[in-house]
Every structure is written in C-alpha cells, then in structure tokens.
Design an enzyme around this catalytic site. Structure first.
Site, short mmCIF file in Angstrom:
data_model
loop_
_atom_site.label_atom_id
_atom_site.label_comp_id
_atom_site.label_asym_id
_atom_site.label_seq_id
_atom_site.Cartn_x
_atom_site.Cartn_y
_atom_site.Cartn_z
N TRP A 187 0.81 -1.18 -0.09
CA TRP A 187 0.11 -0.04 -0.04
C TRP A 187 0.99 1.23 0.01
O TRP A 187 1.72 1.54 0.83
CB TRP A 187 -0.89 0.11 1.13
CG TRP A 187 -1.64 1.31 1.37
CD1 TRP A 187 -2.58 1.77 0.42
CD2 TRP A 187 -1.08 2.50 2.14
NE1 TRP A 187 -2.94 3.07 0.92
CE2 TRP A 187 -2.20 3.38 1.77
CE3 TRP A 187 -0.50 2.56 3.15
CZ2 TRP A 187 -2.12 4.51 2.25
CZ3 TRP A 187 -0.17 3.88 3.77
CH2 TRP A 187 -1.22 4.97 3.39
N GLU A 228 -3.22 -3.00 -2.60
CA GLU A 228 -4.18 -2.57 -1.77
C GLU A 228 -4.59 -1.23 -2.36
O GLU A 228 -3.64 -0.12 -2.30
CB GLU A 228 -3.97 -2.26 -0.21
CG GLU A 228 -4.66 -1.84 0.62
CD GLU A 228 -4.49 -1.75 2.04
OE1 GLU A 228 -3.35 -2.05 2.39
OE2 GLU A 228 -5.05 -1.40 2.81
N LYS A 230 -7.19 2.41 -2.51
CA LYS A 230 -7.86 3.35 -1.67
C LYS A 230 -8.57 4.27 -2.40
O LYS A 230 -8.31 5.01 -3.47
CB LYS A 230 -6.77 3.90 -0.87
CG LYS A 230 -7.16 4.58 0.46
CD LYS A 230 -5.96 4.61 1.62
CE LYS A 230 -6.27 5.63 2.74
NZ LYS A 230 -5.53 5.53 3.74
N ASP A 261 -9.26 -3.49 1.58
CA ASP A 261 -9.63 -2.90 2.82
C ASP A 261 -10.76 -2.43 3.15
O ASP A 261 -11.42 -1.43 2.04
CB ASP A 261 -8.32 -1.83 2.97
CG ASP A 261 -8.59 -1.24 4.39
OD1 ASP A 261 -9.32 -1.04 5.14
OD2 ASP A 261 -7.34 -0.97 5.27
N HIS A 264 -11.65 1.68 2.84
CA HIS A 264 -10.90 2.19 1.97
C HIS A 264 -12.11 2.60 0.82
O HIS A 264 -11.68 3.05 -0.36
CB HIS A 264 -9.99 1.57 1.12
CG HIS A 264 -8.67 1.55 2.19
ND1 HIS A 264 -7.49 1.48 1.81
CD2 HIS A 264 -8.48 2.13 3.49
CE1 HIS A 264 -6.58 1.47 2.74
NE2 HIS A 264 -7.10 1.79 3.78
N HIS A 288 -8.09 -6.69 4.25
CA HIS A 288 -8.03 -5.79 5.46
C HIS A 288 -9.27 -5.53 6.09
O HIS A 288 -10.04 -4.49 5.89
CB HIS A 288 -7.18 -4.56 5.27
CG HIS A 288 -5.59 -4.73 5.25
ND1 HIS A 288 -4.73 -3.73 4.98
CD2 HIS A 288 -4.99 -5.89 5.41
CE1 HIS A 288 -3.52 -4.27 4.97
NE2 HIS A 288 -3.62 -5.43 5.32
N ASP A 296 -12.43 6.60 6.68
CA ASP A 296 -11.41 5.42 6.90
C ASP A 296 -10.47 5.58 8.26
O ASP A 296 -9.44 5.84 8.17
CB ASP A 296 -10.30 5.63 5.59
CG ASP A 296 -9.16 4.35 5.86
OD1 ASP A 296 -9.40 3.44 6.39
OD2 ASP A 296 -8.02 4.56 5.50
N ASP A 298 -10.38 3.41 10.59
CA ASP A 298 -9.67 2.42 11.13
C ASP A 298 -10.07 2.11 12.58
O ASP A 298 -9.06 1.74 13.52
CB ASP A 298 -8.14 2.39 11.33
CG ASP A 298 -7.81 2.27 9.55
OD1 ASP A 298 -7.62 1.13 8.91
OD2 ASP A 298 -7.22 3.40 9.16
N ASP A 328 -6.86 -4.88 9.73
CA ASP A 328 -6.21 -3.73 9.90
C ASP A 328 -7.00 -2.77 10.51
O ASP A 328 -7.75 -2.02 9.93
CB ASP A 328 -5.87 -3.25 8.49
CG ASP A 328 -5.11 -2.13 8.01
OD1 ASP A 328 -4.35 -1.74 9.30
OD2 ASP A 328 -5.13 -1.36 7.11
C1 RNT Z 1 -3.87 2.54 4.82
C2 RNT Z 1 -3.67 0.94 4.55
C3 RNT Z 1 -2.67 0.19 5.16
C4 RNT Z 1 -2.18 0.63 6.47
C5 RNT Z 1 -1.20 -0.39 7.06
C6 RNT Z 1 -0.58 0.32 8.45
O1 RNT Z 1 -4.54 3.11 4.46
O2 RNT Z 1 -4.79 0.54 5.17
O3 RNT Z 1 -2.99 -1.13 5.03
O4 RNT Z 1 -3.28 0.67 7.40
O5 RNT Z 1 -0.12 -0.64 6.15
ZN ZN Z 2 -5.21 -1.52 5.00
#
Ligand code: RNT
Ligand code: ZN
Length: 421
Positions: A187, A228, A230, A261, A264, A288, A296, A298, A328
C-alpha cells in the site's frame, strides 16, 4: 466465570436445532478452525515500529488515543501478541511491516535484509504461526509531497523500488522458514490534496515501478504480492494514484492478489459484493478487515452488519480458499491487546454465523425463484443459537468463553502493561 456445564448443555440444544436444518455443527466448527486470520502487529504500538524511533506517522493515516501500556520494544510487542493469540481460538498468522525489523545496525528501508527479521521468524516458530509482510511506504523522509513509487523524481522512485524488492526477499524468507506462504501487501499513499492536471502519468510511473519490483521470481509457495487500493487519505483527498480500479486491473494482469480494505471505500459501498466479481478473473484476495466510521477511521472491528456481510459472502460463495483474511485497524483509546482480540473474535464469530446455515438448500430455493423461503430462512437464522456454538468452539479450543477473557486482560495490564509506564 462461565461454567463448562452450561456451555455443553447450550451446545447440545443448539446442535439439535441446526441438525433439524441439516447443518452439522461439529463439521462447521472443524471448518472454522481451519480459517486463519492475519493479526496486524501495528495495533500493538500505534504503527511506530522499531527502525526509526520517534518518527511521525504520515501517509494520510492516523492513530488517536493514549491508553497506557503501549509496547515499545520487540519483546514487549511479541509478549502482547502472544497474549492476544492466547485469547483467540485457532491457529493464526501475524502481519508485519518493514519498520518492525529488529536490528542493531542503523539501516534504512532500502537496506533491509531477511536477517533483520530473524527475531520474528524465531518467535513465529515458537508460536507455530505464519508471517505476512508489508513494505512500509510512509512515515519516512523519502516520501516527498506524498509520493513514493509514482514520484516524478527518479531518485525517490528508485529508493522505494529497492525497498519493495527488499520486502519481497523478506517475505520469501518468511515463507521458506515457516513453511507457509507469506502474503506481501503493498500500500502506498501517493496522491494529491488538490485536483491534478495529469492523472495518467503518475499511474504509468506506478505500473513501471511495480513491474520492476516484481520482476525477480520467487516461489509462490513462499510468497505472493497483494496490492491495496484506496479512495483517499487525509491530505490526499482529490486523487489517489493507486485507486481500486488501478490495483484491480494490476492484480489481474500480473496474476497477483488484490487487497480489499473495508475502510477504503465510500461508506455506503458494500465491499462484500466485490469478491465474487473479482475472483472468477483473479488469483485471489487479501482482506484488510477494518471498520470505517464516517471515513477510513480504522476503528476496531466489531460484530456488525458490514462484517457479517463480508463473512457471509466468503462462506456462501465458497471463497475462503482464495481469500487471506487480515485485520487492519488501530485504536489507542482502549487496551491494545483487547483491540486485537475483539476484532479477531468478532471476525471468527461472524464467519461461524455465516457457516451455520443450510446454504445449499437456500441456493436451490433461490434457483427456483422461491424468494419467500430465502427471506424467511435468512431472517430466522439471524436469531438461531449460533452463540452456543461459538462458546463451545472457544471452550474446545482452550480459550476463555464469553467475556471471561476480560479478566485475563485486566491481569495482564496489572502484571505487565501498566508496569511499562
Ligand atoms: C492504509 C492502509 C494500510 C495501512 C497499514 C498500516 O490506509 O490501510 O494497509 O493501514 O499498512
Ligand atoms: Zn489496509
């Protein structure tokens, strides 16, 4: 404390209820046990890593909170991971990032070697788990104006290309040493805060950089790359070079994995719908699993609709064999070990609920246009006693049942984490 007898009795009744539908709960538990999750090491220390102490987190991602007991050293982080793994049923994997290298030498990201991860391989052997890998394309002075592999400057691109190559050698080492494939996830943050004039050239540069990174062949049984995409990052709102469509196409054309993810995407987009649209063309998926709150963010994964949609799709469409399920998220407002356990147990519980269904019967009903049966059964199944099967699964796998594991976290805080501050 949950009593063993009450778990066993509840399970007996649940087993009967599911048997009436033709669902074998023992077989389902055996299937769930085979599903590995990949725990993300970076929840344990707010993505600091060990290579560059004190370096600021950049790349459009951020961690908030300052709950006491953060892991500051490799031994503290592996101790916390061990604690988390002891509270999660089954056998899993851990995902590392390049910045978690453990070395006495002063090394930059373009100098890392497999030996800088020997600490982790030795630990993984001891835990009998596999390791996944991530190059770290952020939190570094060579990220210039939010650009890495797609930078207009050759020097910058070359630095990150070398880093990407190094990450592959490390992932290959993980796979070889541990006897199971290491997924190497890429990523990068590259993109613009404001509207670009040229959206095409950075993407062409990214393709060239990635092709250069993946040129050297490694045995796929040891490692495979995943990419990955986004929608955006903070400070990178208007244009992301590595968008979803970009990596979807890159993964398919290079026969690699595509990473989805859950955080994302636009908040109303259902990511679970993408698996069956990608997999007939693609090699496989890396997930993820994350929880976006408005963006996003997390947040720690919980047992919610978005998660059950993901796990139901994987189960109903038979996609588990082609999907690597990684977590993640990063929350520093709660105990960081508890964060791992909450997210992992929620994911397993959601998988279990998805598996405990007469899936073939429902598919047949659907094929006969019996949408009444489909809706009646899928709705009733939501309140079937899957929790009794979950408790039994935890008990049989030697981990605490129900909320009993919180006591263990409290004890660990007292004995270990709170002594760090
Ligand atoms: C970032 C991505 C990525 C990170 C990690 C830390 O938006 O989701 O995967 O969260 O690599
Ligand atoms: Zn991620």
């Amino acid at each position: 404390m949950v009593q063993k007898q009450s778990v066993d009795e509840a399970y007996k009744i649940a087993k009967q209820r599911y048997a009436e539908l033709g669902v074998d709960t023992d077989a389902v538990m055996a299937a769930l046990k085979k599903v590995k999750l990949s725990l993300h090491c970076w929840q344990g220390d707010d993505i600091h890593g060990f290579l560059f102490p004190g370096q600021e987190l950049t790349g459009g991602i951020g961690v908030s909170g300052n709950y006491p007991g953060i892991a500051r050293t490799p031994d503290e982080l592996t101790s916390d991971l061990h604690e988390a793994l002891s509270l999660i049923p089954g056998n899993h994997k851990v995902q590392l990032h390049a910045i978690y290298a453990v070395t006495d030498k002063k090394k930059d990201l373009d100098e890392l070697e497999p030996e800088d991860f020997k600490y982790w391989v030795d630990w993984a052997k001891q835990e009998k788990i596999g390791l996944d890998m991530n190059g770290t394309f952020f939190s570094h002075p060579k990220v210039k104006e939010n650009f890495t592999l797609a930078s207009p400057e050759k020097d910058i691109r070359d630095f990150w290309i070398e880093h990407g190559k190094r990450s592959r050698a490390i992932a290959n080492y993980f796979g070889e040493a541990l006897g199971q494939q290491s997924v190497n996830n890429f990523w990068i943050p590259d993109g613009y805060k404001d509207n670009p004039i040229d959206k095409a050239t950075p993407r062409l540069r990214l393709i060239k950089s990635l092709d250069e990174i993946i040129k050297k062949p490694y045995p796929e049984k040891n490692t495979i790359e995943a990419f990955e995409g986004k929608l955006f990052g903070t400070g990178i709102e208007s244009y992301t070079v590595g968008s979803h469509l970009f990596y979807n196409n890159y993964a398919i054309s290079r026969n690699k994995l595509w990473t989805i993810d859950a955080g994302h995407w636009h908040p109303t987009e259902d990511v679970s719908d993408k698996f069956s649209a990608f997999l007939p063309f693609g090699k496989g998926l890396m997930l993820h699993v994350s929880r976006p709150v408005r963006w996003d963010s997390d947040h720690v994964v919980i047992f919610d609709d978005a998660l059950t949609r993901i796990t139901r799709s994987l189960v109903r469409d038979n996609e588990l064999a082609k999907t690597n399920i990684g977590l993640d998220f990063f929350d520093a407002t709660i105990n960081r070990v508890a964060a791992w356990v909450i997210g992992a147990r929620a994911t397993q519980k959601a998988l279990l609920q998805g598996m405990l269904a007469p899936i073939e019967d429902l598919k047949q009903a659907e094929a006969k246009y019996d949408f009444t049966q489909r809706l009646v059964e899928t709705e009733e199944l939501k309140s079937y006693p899957f929790t009794a099967v979950w408790d039994k699964f935890c008990q049989d796998n030697g981990v605490p049942v129900g909320m009993d594991w919180l006591n263990q976290i409290r004890q660990y805080e007292k004995d270990v984490q709170f002594k760090r501050d």
